[in-house]
Design a protein around this motif. Structure first.
Motif, mmCIF file in Angstrom:
data_model
loop_
_atom_site.group_PDB
_atom_site.id
_atom_site.type_symbol
_atom_site.label_atom_id
_atom_site.label_comp_id
_atom_site.label_asym_id
_atom_site.label_seq_id
_atom_site.Cartn_x
_atom_site.Cartn_y
_atom_site.Cartn_z
ATOM 1 N N ARG A 112 0.852 -1.195 0.000
ATOM 2 C CA ARG A 112 0.000 0.000 0.000
ATOM 3 C C ARG A 112 0.883 1.239 0.000
ATOM 4 N NH1 ARG A 112 -5.357 -1.541 2.266
ATOM 5 N NH2 ARG A 112 -5.670 -3.495 1.162
ATOM 6 N N VAL A 113 0.472 2.272 -0.744
ATOM 7 C CA VAL A 113 1.192 3.533 -0.814
ATOM 8 C C VAL A 113 0.194 4.654 -0.571
ATOM 9 C CG1 VAL A 113 2.579 5.060 -2.276
ATOM 10 C CG2 VAL A 113 2.829 2.580 -2.478
ATOM 11 N N GLU A 114 0.592 5.631 0.242
ATOM 12 C CA GLU A 114 -0.226 6.818 0.458
ATOM 13 C C GLU A 114 0.470 7.985 -0.240
ATOM 14 O OE1 GLU A 114 -2.070 9.436 4.118
ATOM 15 O OE2 GLU A 114 -1.551 7.331 4.450
ATOM 16 N N ASP A 115 -0.263 8.676 -1.136
ATOM 17 C CA ASP A 115 0.359 9.784 -1.866
ATOM 18 C C ASP A 115 0.328 11.077 -1.051
ATOM 19 O OD1 ASP A 115 -2.266 10.611 -2.060
ATOM 20 O OD2 ASP A 115 -2.416 10.402 -4.224
ATOM 21 N N GLU A 116 0.831 12.179 -1.663
ATOM 22 C CA GLU A 116 0.921 13.470 -0.979
ATOM 23 C C GLU A 116 -0.447 14.019 -0.590
ATOM 24 O OE1 GLU A 116 2.513 12.932 -3.994
ATOM 25 O OE2 GLU A 116 4.474 12.559 -3.098
ATOM 26 N N GLU A 117 -1.499 13.611 -1.313
ATOM 27 C CA GLU A 117 -2.854 14.088 -1.029
ATOM 28 C C GLU A 117 -3.566 13.214 0.003
ATOM 29 O OE1 GLU A 117 -4.986 14.524 -4.697
ATOM 30 O OE2 GLU A 117 -3.323 15.571 -5.651
ATOM 31 N N GLY A 118 -2.900 12.180 0.506
ATOM 32 C CA GLY A 118 -3.486 11.310 1.511
ATOM 33 C C GLY A 118 -4.334 10.190 0.937
ATOM 34 N N ARG A 119 -4.302 9.989 -0.369
ATOM 35 C CA ARG A 119 -5.083 8.917 -0.996
ATOM 36 C C ARG A 119 -4.323 7.602 -0.888
ATOM 37 N NH1 ARG A 119 -6.123 11.461 -6.795
ATOM 38 N NH2 ARG A 119 -3.869 11.487 -6.632
ATOM 39 N N LEU A 120 -5.069 6.515 -0.741
ATOM 40 C CA LEU A 120 -4.477 5.195 -0.558
ATOM 41 C C LEU A 120 -4.441 4.460 -1.903
ATOM 42 C CD1 LEU A 120 -3.348 3.357 1.603
ATOM 43 C CD2 LEU A 120 -5.627 2.420 1.932
ATOM 44 N N TRP A 121 -3.263 3.902 -2.241
ATOM 45 C CA TRP A 121 -3.046 3.180 -3.489
ATOM 46 C C TRP A 121 -2.608 1.754 -3.187
ATOM 47 C CZ3 TRP A 121 -3.396 5.472 -8.411
ATOM 48 C CH2 TRP A 121 -3.592 6.845 -8.417
ATOM 49 N N SER A 122 -2.947 0.840 -4.105
ATOM 50 C CA SER A 122 -2.530 -0.557 -3.982
ATOM 51 C C SER A 122 -2.365 -1.134 -5.379
ATOM 52 C CB SER A 122 -3.573 -1.354 -3.199
ATOM 53 O OG SER A 122 -3.158 -2.698 -3.076
ATOM 54 N N ILE A 123 -1.608 -2.214 -5.489
ATOM 55 C CA ILE A 123 -1.433 -2.893 -6.778
ATOM 56 C C ILE A 123 -2.342 -4.114 -6.798
ATOM 57 C CG2 ILE A 123 0.183 -4.108 -8.282
ATOM 58 C CD1 ILE A 123 2.417 -2.431 -7.214
ATOM 59 N N SER A 124 -3.052 -4.305 -7.914
ATOM 60 C CA SER A 124 -3.911 -5.478 -8.062
ATOM 61 C C SER A 124 -3.050 -6.714 -8.293
ATOM 62 C CB SER A 124 -4.860 -5.286 -9.250
ATOM 63 O OG SER A 124 -5.510 -6.496 -9.562
ATOM 64 N N GLY A 125 -3.273 -7.751 -7.494
ATOM 65 C CA GLY A 125 -2.531 -8.993 -7.660
ATOM 66 C C GLY A 125 -2.933 -9.757 -8.907
#
Length: 178
Positions: free
Chosen positions: A35-48
């Motif tokens: 999981r990665v949180e960007d500068e705007e506070g949004r949560l990102w993930s990679i689809s397996g």
């Protein structure tokens, strides 16, 4: 964790999965932890399943492109697939055709071969089914017509009146004006 680090870790996990070192459930569980949180506070993930980035929009995960980072981490080399496929043969290019008038040469590029339609097999199958259906319906119609016109009365006597029938006037009572 940064986007590039997560992508590098995903490629490492994918290589282990493709080589058979990781079970599918374990691979998906470890990818879900990236999981990665960007500068705007949004949560990102990679689809397996696809390897594409997912963004959590507050209601659910949607496919999206992550923001670009200034310093990119070098990409890991490609891992060959578990099954080696034979290379595709490409047609040899045709040399250009040279034409011209009175010594002036003009180079005309050779024509490219027409691309094959991907959906052609489906339309052939549909056409074959329709032709088969048409032939079967014609055979059924011919059989029914033959039975009605010729075979229906085979073996049975045809009813023929032996004598003339007399027609007599019958008086009836009908209500009406007098």
């Amino acid at each position: 964790m940064r986007f590039a680090e997560a992508e590098t870790r995903y490629r490492d996990l994918e290589a282990q999965y493709l080589q058979g070192d990781l079970a599918e459930e374990e691979f998906l569980a470890q990818v879900a932890e990236l999981r990665v949180e960007d500068e705007e506070g949004r949560l990102w993930s990679i689809s397996g399943r696809t390897g594409r980035w997912l963004l959590h929009d507050g209601r659910g995960w949607v496919y999206a492109e992550p923001p670009t980072e200034a310093a990119a981490v070098p990409v890991a080399p490609e891992v060959p697939p578990a099954v080696a496929y034979p290379p595709r043969r490409r047609p040899e290019p045709r040399p250009p055709v040279v034409t011209g008038e009175q010594g002036a040469a003009e180079v005309v590029p050779a024509a490219r071969p027409a691309a094959r339609s991907a959906g052609l097999g489906g339309s052939r199958l549909l056409g074959g089914v329709l032709v088969t259906l048409l032939l079967v319906s014609c055979l059924v119609l011919a059989g029914v017509s033959t039975w009605v016109l010729f075979l229906r009365d085979l073996g049975e006597p045809t009813a023929i009146t032996a004598a003339d029938t007399a027609v007599a006037v019958v008086s009836t009572f009908t209500l009406g004006p007098e």
